[in-house]
Structures are given as structure tokens and as C-alpha cells.
Motif scaffolding. Sequence first.
Motif, short mmCIF file in Angstrom:
data_model
loop_
_atom_site.label_atom_id
_atom_site.label_comp_id
_atom_site.label_asym_id
_atom_site.label_seq_id
_atom_site.Cartn_x
_atom_site.Cartn_y
_atom_site.Cartn_z
N VAL A 61 0.73 -1.21 0.05
CA VAL A 61 -0.02 -0.21 -0.14
C VAL A 61 0.96 1.25 -0.20
O VAL A 61 2.14 1.23 0.50
CB VAL A 61 -0.96 0.15 1.18
N ILE A 62 0.44 2.26 -0.76
CA ILE A 62 1.21 3.56 -0.60
C ILE A 62 0.31 4.41 -0.22
O ILE A 62 -1.00 4.47 -0.58
CB ILE A 62 2.12 3.76 -1.82
N SER A 63 0.67 5.92 0.22
CA SER A 63 0.27 7.13 -0.05
C SER A 63 0.93 7.97 -0.34
O SER A 63 2.16 8.19 -0.42
CB SER A 63 -0.16 7.39 1.98
N VAL A 64 0.20 8.76 -1.15
CA VAL A 64 0.93 9.90 -1.94
C VAL A 64 0.39 11.24 -1.46
O VAL A 64 -0.98 11.40 -1.30
CB VAL A 64 0.73 9.79 -3.29
N GLN A 65 1.24 12.31 -0.95
CA GLN A 65 0.45 13.37 -0.75
C GLN A 65 1.48 14.58 -1.29
O GLN A 65 2.90 14.36 -1.51
CB GLN A 65 0.78 13.77 0.87
N SER A 66 0.90 15.72 -1.67
CA SER A 66 1.69 16.91 -2.17
C SER A 66 0.66 18.11 -1.96
O SER A 66 -0.17 17.94 -1.23
CB SER A 66 1.70 16.75 -3.83
N SER A 67 1.40 19.33 -2.46
CA SER A 67 0.46 20.55 -1.96
C SER A 67 -0.84 20.55 -2.74
O SER A 67 -1.71 21.27 -2.28
CB SER A 67 1.29 21.86 -2.56
N ALA A 68 -1.13 19.72 -3.84
CA ALA A 68 -2.21 19.69 -4.27
C ALA A 68 -3.29 18.76 -3.75
O ALA A 68 -4.38 18.77 -3.98
CB ALA A 68 -2.12 19.32 -5.83
N THR A 69 -2.71 18.09 -2.88
CA THR A 69 -3.49 17.00 -2.04
C THR A 69 -3.27 16.91 -0.68
O THR A 69 -2.49 16.37 0.10
CB THR A 69 -3.18 15.52 -2.38
N PRO A 70 -4.13 17.96 -0.01
CA PRO A 70 -3.95 18.09 1.50
C PRO A 70 -4.11 16.77 2.25
O PRO A 70 -3.37 16.66 3.36
CB PRO A 70 -4.99 18.96 1.87
N LYS A 71 -5.06 16.00 1.89
CA LYS A 71 -5.18 14.61 2.46
C LYS A 71 -4.51 13.38 1.63
O LYS A 71 -4.71 13.54 0.37
CB LYS A 71 -6.74 14.23 2.52
N PRO A 72 -3.68 12.60 2.15
CA PRO A 72 -2.86 11.47 1.58
C PRO A 72 -3.94 10.67 0.65
O PRO A 72 -5.13 10.47 1.17
CB PRO A 72 -2.05 10.80 2.50
N ILE A 73 -3.47 10.40 -0.65
CA ILE A 73 -4.21 9.43 -1.44
C ILE A 73 -3.43 8.13 -1.08
O ILE A 73 -2.46 7.99 -1.22
CB ILE A 73 -4.15 9.79 -2.76
N VAL A 74 -4.44 7.14 -0.64
CA VAL A 74 -3.85 5.78 -0.50
C VAL A 74 -4.45 4.86 -1.51
O VAL A 74 -5.45 4.90 -1.89
CB VAL A 74 -4.46 5.44 0.85
N ILE A 75 -3.43 4.02 -1.77
CA ILE A 75 -3.67 3.22 -3.10
C ILE A 75 -2.98 1.86 -2.80
O ILE A 75 -2.05 1.61 -2.28
CB ILE A 75 -2.71 3.91 -4.25
N ALA A 76 -3.75 0.84 -3.27
CA ALA A 76 -3.56 -0.40 -2.63
C ALA A 76 -3.51 -0.98 -4.38
O ALA A 76 -3.93 -0.77 -5.12
CB ALA A 76 -4.46 -1.25 -1.77
N GLU A 77 -3.12 -2.43 -4.21
CA GLU A 77 -3.06 -3.43 -5.37
C GLU A 77 -1.85 -3.01 -6.18
O GLU A 77 -1.78 -1.87 -6.61
CB GLU A 77 -4.19 -3.25 -6.08
N SER A 78 -0.95 -3.82 -6.29
CA SER A 78 0.29 -3.73 -7.07
C SER A 78 0.03 -3.14 -8.65
O SER A 78 0.96 -2.03 -8.68
CB SER A 78 1.40 -4.91 -7.06
N GLY A 79 -0.77 -3.73 -9.20
CA GLY A 79 -0.69 -3.09 -10.49
C GLY A 79 -1.49 -1.83 -10.68
O GLY A 79 -0.88 -0.87 -11.39
N MET A 80 -2.25 -1.28 -9.71
CA MET A 80 -2.70 0.17 -9.68
C MET A 80 -1.91 0.98 -9.26
O MET A 80 -1.38 2.25 -9.89
CB MET A 80 -3.88 0.18 -8.93
N ILE A 81 -0.94 0.56 -8.14
CA ILE A 81 0.21 1.38 -7.68
C ILE A 81 1.50 1.65 -8.84
O ILE A 81 1.72 2.58 -8.94
CB ILE A 81 0.82 0.62 -6.57
#
Length: 255
Positions: A61-81
Amino acid sequence: MATTSDVKVTLYWLEKSRSQRILWLLEELNVPYEVKTFKRGKDMLAPKELREIHPLGKSPVISVQSSATPKPIVIAESGMIVEYLCDHFGGDKLIPTRYAEGKEGQIGGETEEWLRYRYYMHFSEGSLMPFLVFKLVTDTMKSPPGLPFFLRPIPRIVAGQVEQQFVNPNLERTLDFLEDQLKSAPGGGPFFCGSKVTAADIMMSFPLVAANMRMPLKEKYPRMAAFVEAIEKEDGYKRAIEKIKEVDGKFEASL
């Protein structure tokens, strides 16, 4: 393409999981990242803390956060990641050209390399891993811990029948298919889409490295063994393995 200056990527790492290929991808794309590690319990399941990240409590699982995403985006599943990271962080170098020159947007205008790439992005988890996991389960069933001596032949017989009638024929057919695919790879391979590593090869790396550790491929499947040897020589792969040893003490492609 997103810049990495204000991006925070966190990989939630579970020991003996398929997270390794996400580490390889992050290294390949030169994306800054942090690793948070989790240990399996005595039952070999993920700890409940991982469910606080994603309800299924699985890894990667990964989370991705930036200035455009105040709330982290959580992504699961290897293919989607893999697809998400490639889309945003310069993964074009890991994706073959989609259309032959002059056939842009046409049905049937896709290159063989791109069609293979799309296919193997899904093949790893959809067609290969299930049979490898079935094989692991039946092997485990043959010697269940704590079973009285006089009952041990029963699960061994049941598991043997499941292997003989279902698991082994399907696994052998799948591995034979992969060997033929590598034989016919564009430019002679050694990767599934040709002479260069793609995101699909990163997806395929874990199951074949794991399979090679359990049942060495070289004698029956020399091209698959050559694929494993080729990816293990990739600089990004080597850096990922060193990172795994740093965070987990050792590397083991465990099914």
C-alpha cells in the motif's frame, strides 16, 4: 508529469510480501519515498495496524501527498500502484510505444511491445500468482503442524490429489506458456516486451524470482531463468534489494 519536490510517497512495507517490486519501481523512477515497516504475527497475517492504512490490511500500500492533495491518497493493489506512479512520475520510459507510426488511435495499430506490456501488467496477479499460491497451500497441507501422527496421511493424500488434478497441470501449462513467450519476445528479449525493462517486467519479477527460489527454473525453463538473472542485474533492482536489507534485515521473495 508531477515534480517530486513537494511530493511525499510512503510505502507501507510488510515483511514477506510483494512490496519489493514497488520499491524497485520507486528506485527506477527516482521518486523520494519513506518506508514504514510492519511485521507479521505468529499466524503469518499482517498486524491490525496495517488495516488503519487500508481496510484490507494488505501490502503493498502507498500513500501519496503533495501541495495539491492536503489529504494523502491511499492506493492499494500492485498493478494500480505501478500504473499510478508511472502516470505521475515519468514512467513513460517503462512503457513501450503504444502505436506503430502512422497508425495512431487505430484499432489494431498497437505495437506488439505495448500489447505485451498491457497483458503482463495483469497476468502477474491474475494468472500466475494464484497457481503459485495454490502450490504453496497444498505443500503446507501435506504436513500440517500439530496433527497426530496417525492422521497425517489424510491431508497428504487430499493435497496430493488437488495438486495432481488441478494445481500442477495448470501451473505447468502457465510456465510453459511463459517460456514460449520469452522465446518469441521482440528483439529476442530477455524481457517480456523486448530488450528493455518495462513496468510489466517489474510486475512479473516477484512471482518468477519467488518461483525460482522454490523450484530452480534453469533446467526446464532456461529463458525464465535468464529473465530472473537479467532483472537481478538491473541497477534499480539492486538498489531496492539493498533497501529491503536495510529495513527488513534480509531479502526473501516469499510466496
